[in-house]
Motif scaffolding. Structure first.
Motif, PDB file in Angstrom:
ATOM      1  N   VAL A 161      90.923 -26.609  74.613  1.00  0.00           N
ATOM      2  CA  VAL A 161      91.339 -27.719  75.264  1.00  0.00           C
ATOM      3  C   VAL A 161      91.904 -28.918  74.424  1.00  0.00           C
ATOM      4  N   ASP A 162      91.584 -29.370  73.491  1.00  0.00           N
ATOM      5  CA  ASP A 162      92.103 -30.328  72.710  1.00  0.00           C
ATOM      6  C   ASP A 162      93.562 -30.018  72.203  1.00  0.00           C
ATOM      7  N   LYS A 163      93.517 -28.712  71.687  1.00  0.00           N
ATOM      8  CA  LYS A 163      94.985 -28.320  71.438  1.00  0.00           C
ATOM      9  C   LYS A 163      95.997 -28.492  72.527  1.00  0.00           C
ATOM     10  N   LEU A 164      95.469 -27.932  73.535  1.00  0.00           N
ATOM     11  CA  LEU A 164      96.403 -28.100  74.813  1.00  0.00           C
ATOM     12  C   LEU A 164      96.761 -29.488  75.392  1.00  0.00           C
ATOM     13  N   ALA A 165      95.536 -30.299  75.137  1.00  0.00           N
ATOM     14  CA  ALA A 165      95.836 -31.744  75.549  1.00  0.00           C
ATOM     15  C   ALA A 165      96.743 -32.562  74.886  1.00  0.00           C
ATOM     16  N   ALA A 166      96.983 -31.906  73.760  1.00  0.00           N
ATOM     17  CA  ALA A 166      97.763 -32.855  72.697  1.00  0.00           C
ATOM     18  C   ALA A 166      99.162 -32.903  73.069  1.00  0.00           C
ATOM     19  N   ASP A 167      99.715 -31.757  74.017  1.00  0.00           N
ATOM     20  CA  ASP A 167     100.938 -31.586  74.199  1.00  0.00           C
ATOM     21  C   ASP A 167     101.167 -31.887  75.748  1.00  0.00           C
ATOM     22  N   PRO A 168     101.919 -32.741  76.059  1.00  0.00           N
ATOM     23  CA  PRO A 168     101.963 -33.084  77.925  1.00  0.00           C
ATOM     24  C   PRO A 168     102.272 -31.857  78.635  1.00  0.00           C
ATOM     25  N   ALA A 169     103.281 -31.050  78.074  1.00  0.00           N
ATOM     26  CA  ALA A 169     103.782 -29.811  78.938  1.00  0.00           C
ATOM     27  C   ALA A 169     102.745 -28.785  78.871  1.00  0.00           C
ATOM     28  N   ALA A 170     101.874 -28.530  77.508  1.00  0.00           N
ATOM     29  CA  ALA A 170     100.939 -27.592  77.702  1.00  0.00           C
ATOM     30  C   ALA A 170      99.821 -27.876  78.557  1.00  0.00           C
ATOM     31  N   ALA A 171      99.519 -29.313  78.326  1.00  0.00           N
ATOM     32  CA  ALA A 171      98.390 -29.590  79.353  1.00  0.00           C
ATOM     33  C   ALA A 171      98.726 -29.538  80.817  1.00  0.00           C
ATOM     34  N   LYS A 172      99.897 -29.895  81.294  1.00  0.00           N
ATOM     35  CA  LYS A 172     100.172 -29.716  82.537  1.00  0.00           C
ATOM     36  C   LYS A 172     100.069 -28.161  83.112  1.00  0.00           C
ATOM     37  N   ALA A 173     100.790 -27.337  82.071  1.00  0.00           N
ATOM     38  CA  ALA A 173     100.747 -25.887  82.535  1.00  0.00           C
ATOM     39  C   ALA A 173      99.478 -25.018  82.259  1.00  0.00           C
ATOM     40  N   TYR A 174      98.647 -25.568  81.302  1.00  0.00           N
ATOM     41  CA  TYR A 174      97.417 -24.788  81.119  1.00  0.00           C
ATOM     42  C   TYR A 174      95.913 -25.423  81.090  1.00  0.00           C
ATOM     43  N   ALA A 380     107.839 -25.685  75.958  1.00  0.00           N
ATOM     44  CA  ALA A 380     109.328 -26.221  76.261  1.00  0.00           C
ATOM     45  C   ALA A 380     109.062 -26.459  77.907  1.00  0.00           C
ATOM     46  N   PRO A 381     109.119 -27.664  78.376  1.00  0.00           N
ATOM     47  CA  PRO A 381     108.545 -28.022  79.701  1.00  0.00           C
ATOM     48  C   PRO A 381     109.374 -27.417  81.034  1.00  0.00           C
ATOM     49  N   LYS A 382     110.737 -27.317  80.769  1.00  0.00           N
ATOM     50  CA  LYS A 382     111.620 -26.945  81.800  1.00  0.00           C
ATOM     51  C   LYS A 382     111.475 -25.353  81.872  1.00  0.00           C
ATOM     52  N   SER A 383     111.363 -24.466  80.952  1.00  0.00           N
ATOM     53  CA  SER A 383     111.484 -23.245  80.859  1.00  0.00           C
ATOM     54  C   SER A 383     110.210 -22.503  80.840  1.00  0.00           C
ATOM     55  N   GLY A 384     109.119 -23.344  80.444  1.00  0.00           N
ATOM     56  CA  GLY A 384     107.403 -23.133  80.397  1.00  0.00           C
ATOM     57  C   GLY A 384     107.516 -22.115  79.353  1.00  0.00           C
ATOM     58  N   VAL A 385     108.059 -22.041  78.288  1.00  0.00           N
ATOM     59  CA  VAL A 385     107.990 -21.159  76.996  1.00  0.00           C
ATOM     60  C   VAL A 385     107.093 -21.716  76.082  1.00  0.00           C
ATOM     61  N   LEU A 386     105.895 -21.293  75.997  1.00  0.00           N
ATOM     62  CA  LEU A 386     104.840 -21.719  74.826  1.00  0.00           C
ATOM     63  C   LEU A 386     105.415 -21.145  73.773  1.00  0.00           C
ATOM     64  N   LEU A 387     105.635 -21.716  72.579  1.00  0.00           N
ATOM     65  CA  LEU A 387     105.862 -21.404  71.268  1.00  0.00           C
ATOM     66  C   LEU A 387     105.154 -20.995  70.308  1.00  0.00           C
ATOM     67  N   HIS A 388     105.333 -19.950  69.451  1.00  0.00           N
ATOM     68  CA  HIS A 388     104.463 -19.583  68.536  1.00  0.00           C
ATOM     69  C   HIS A 388     104.543 -20.366  67.329  1.00  0.00           C
ATOM     70  N   ASN A 389     103.641 -20.048  66.424  1.00  0.00           N
ATOM     71  CA  ASN A 389     103.625 -20.845  65.057  1.00  0.00           C
ATOM     72  C   ASN A 389     103.615 -19.949  63.876  1.00  0.00           C
ATOM     73  N   ARG A 390     104.388 -18.878  63.960  1.00  0.00           N
ATOM     74  CA  ARG A 390     104.257 -17.903  62.739  1.00  0.00           C
ATOM     75  C   ARG A 390     104.831 -18.407  61.787  1.00  0.00           C
ATOM     76  N   GLY A 391     105.562 -19.216  61.528  1.00  0.00           N
ATOM     77  CA  GLY A 391     105.916 -20.081  60.379  1.00  0.00           C
ATOM     78  C   GLY A 391     104.745 -20.644  59.421  1.00  0.00           C
ATOM     79  N   SER A 392     103.632 -20.727  60.111  1.00  0.00           N
ATOM     80  CA  SER A 392     102.616 -21.409  59.089  1.00  0.00           C
ATOM     81  C   SER A 392     101.963 -20.085  58.141  1.00  0.00           C
ATOM     82  N   SER A 393     102.556 -18.967  58.185  1.00  0.00           N
ATOM     83  CA  SER A 393     102.154 -18.164  57.218  1.00  0.00           C
ATOM     84  C   SER A 393     103.123 -18.158  56.042  1.00  0.00           C
ATOM     85  N   PHE A 394     104.157 -19.054  56.033  1.00  0.00           N
ATOM     86  CA  PHE A 394     105.077 -19.394  54.974  1.00  0.00           C
ATOM     87  C   PHE A 394     104.118 -20.371  54.112  1.00  0.00           C
TER      88      PHE A 394
END
Length: 531
Positions: A161-174, A380-394
């Motif tokens: 919940v806290d993770k999703l609440a931190a992003d307005p579009a994520a909070a609205k969608a999920y 991404a609010p218009k397309s509803g695309v939830l973006l991954h964070n695979r780059g945190s493996s770098f």
């Protein structure tokens, strides 16, 4: 091993024509629907994973990556690397100049180009028979009309919940009024439905160019990201040859780097030196050997595995007999090795894995992920695309093979796998759970090969993995207390896991009996089905 029919559990699903195993019942139904309509295993897999991108949003999505192995009835295999790269304008020097020494899972710089949608299209072009317009129908319907939240999905959703609440579009969608939906609640994702419909009509280019791509780029730019529409348009899927290694008369296939499949092969190369079949499968001797082999293999991963164009050793060297002999000298069957390099890992539950075998014997082992639960948490609010964070493996570490650079793919945790016996298809399988996955491959295979378990028993079997920089083993509830105490006596610090470790699906191909035996993990909501 015979199942105790008075104990909780379930039998493997047996079928003669075709079978599918996924982590969500709606995805399994979508796969079976395509198979019964004449589609093949690859068609069914794409239909199933598209549904999972809607109904298991914390585990996967069109904003993530995927990998696959497709195996023909005669044993020929084709590998597909559908992972995306870091933005061209981003690199270690730039981040270091900004004072960034580590890419956290919530960083905008953790968002690499999503490779999944391009890979779906590439898989279909190479092996499919049905168009995306047909295969995305169920996913679009669930996103537009709503889907009921399954019990395990609700359990995981509530922790984010806290993770999703931190992003307005994520909070609205999920989120619903700021809270996670509960089991049985209906969730609708209209923006995602529109994007899936656009992909169904226009193919992968509808995702990687045009309005959807612009929405992704603008969303990241607002947060200081460097991704461009050119980065997205350049996304491509790489055909790769699986890496093969024998284990007790079975040939195990994993994909090469940038994935961590080599970790499983290194583990098996160490474990084959011991008579595992003589040990209790949930006893301290077996699990000590497994964890020590894992600690060694993951240390190899963290030192060497990266985008293959940047590795300073050929990946085949890492599974050679000479190198495994050197590694084996570090495995003490009686005590924990305190001198191994330290790396911070922990068991996770993210990612979806599925497998399908069709009536013609074509098989697919397929995995799709947004890495951490709900990925970056950025929508991404218009397309509803939830973006991954695979780059945190770098890493942000000049000179390291896995340091971040523009256009480079990160070391990847997700891995499909396949097993051959006498050169013919034997086992399509995979394990979910972030870093645990490679260890899970070795655990599942040795359950079947050494301990004589059927596919469902092998999946059900209790698991453990390391946490807190290798110092603590996390043991699932059903690891016996006597085993925990004995592991402690061998030098391990053991705690009970706070949640189930990962998940798995598998299909065993019985050529002699002309049957398919499928299993699906009870740690998730899904099941196997066939006919």
């Amino acid at each position: 091993m015979h199942r105790d029919f008075e104990a909780p559990g379930r039998s493997p699903v047996l079928a003669t024509e075709a079978v599918a195993a996924t982590s969500h019942p709606l995805a399994t139904s979508a796969a079976i629907e395509i198979l019964q309509a004449g589609g093949n295993a690859v068609d069914a897999a794409i239909a199933a994973v598209a549904v999972q991108c809607v109904v298991e949003p914390h585990m996967t999505g069109i904003g993530g990556d995927c990998f696959a192995i497709v195996t023909e009835p005669d044993g020929r295999m084709a590998g597909f690397n559908g992972s995306g790269a870091a933005p061209r304008a981003l690199g270690t020097r730039k981040l270091a100049d900004m004072g960034i020494r580590e890419i956290g899972p919530g960083s905008v710089h953790a968002v690499t180009v999503p490779g999944a949608v391009r890979a779906w299209e590439t898989l279909l072009a190479a092996h499919g028979t049905r168009p995306l317009k047909t295969l995305l129908k169920r996913a679009i319907g669930y996103a537009r009309d709503g889907f009921p939240v399954a019990p395990r999905v609700a359990f995981d959703w509530a922790r984010n919940v806290d993770k999703l609440a931190a992003d307005p579009a994520a909070a609205k969608a999920y989120l619903i009024d700021g809270a996670a939906p509960r089991t049985g609640d209906i969730v609708r994702l209209p923006q995602l439905a529109d994007t899936l419909a656009a992909i169904a009509d226009g193919g992968a280019d509808a995702f990687y160019t045009g309005a959807v791509a612009r929405d992704i780029v603008d969303t990241l730019a607002e947060r200081g990201g460097y991704m461009t529409v050119e980065d997205l348009a350049a996304c491509h899927t790489t055909a790769v040859a699986p890496v093969l290694r024998d284990y007790r008369g079975h040939t195990i296939a994993e994909l090469p780097p940038n994935g961590q499949g080599l970790v499983a092969l290194v583990m098996l190369g160490l474990l084959e030196r011991f008579d595992l079949g003589a040990l209790d499968p949930v006893g301290p001797e077996r699990l000590h050997l497994e964890m020590e082999a894992a600690r060694i293999a993951y240390a190899v991963r963290d030192r060497f595995v990266a985008d293959p164009g940047h590795m300073d050793v050929c990946h085949t060297k890492l599974i050679s007999t000479d190198y495994l002999d050197q590694l084996a000298a570090r495995l003490d069957p009686t005590r924990r090795n305190i001198d191994l390099p330290v790396s911070a890992l922990m068991p996770q539950t993210d990612t979806v894995y599925l497998t399908v075998v069709d009536r013609d014997g074509l098989a697919i082992s397929f995995i799709n992920s947004i890495f951490k639960e709900f990925g970056s948490g950025i929508v991404a609010p218009k397309s509803g695309v939830l973006l991954h964070n695979r780059g945190s493996s770098f890493r942000v570490e000049a000179g390291h093979p896995n340091t971040i650079e523009g256009g480079k793919r990160p070391m990847h945790t997700i891995l499909p796998a396949f097993g051959l016996k006498n050169g013919t298809p034997w086992l399509a399988f995979g394990v979910m759970g972030g870093h645990y996955q490679a260890c899970g491959h070795a655990h599942l295979l040795t359950n079947i090969i050494d301990h004589g378990m059927d596919v469902q028993q092998a999946i059900d079997c209790p698991r453990l993995f390391f946490d807190d920089a290798f110092r603590t083993l996390q043991a699932e509830t059903h690891i016996p207390e006597a085993t925990v105490e004995a592991l402690r006596a061998k030098g391990h610090d053991v705690a009970r896991a706070k949640a189930p470790i990962g998940g798995a699906q598998a299909i065993l191909i019985e050529r002699r009996k002309r049957t398919l035996a499928a299993g699906s993990d009870p740690r998730k909501d899904g099941h196997a089905a066939g006919y």
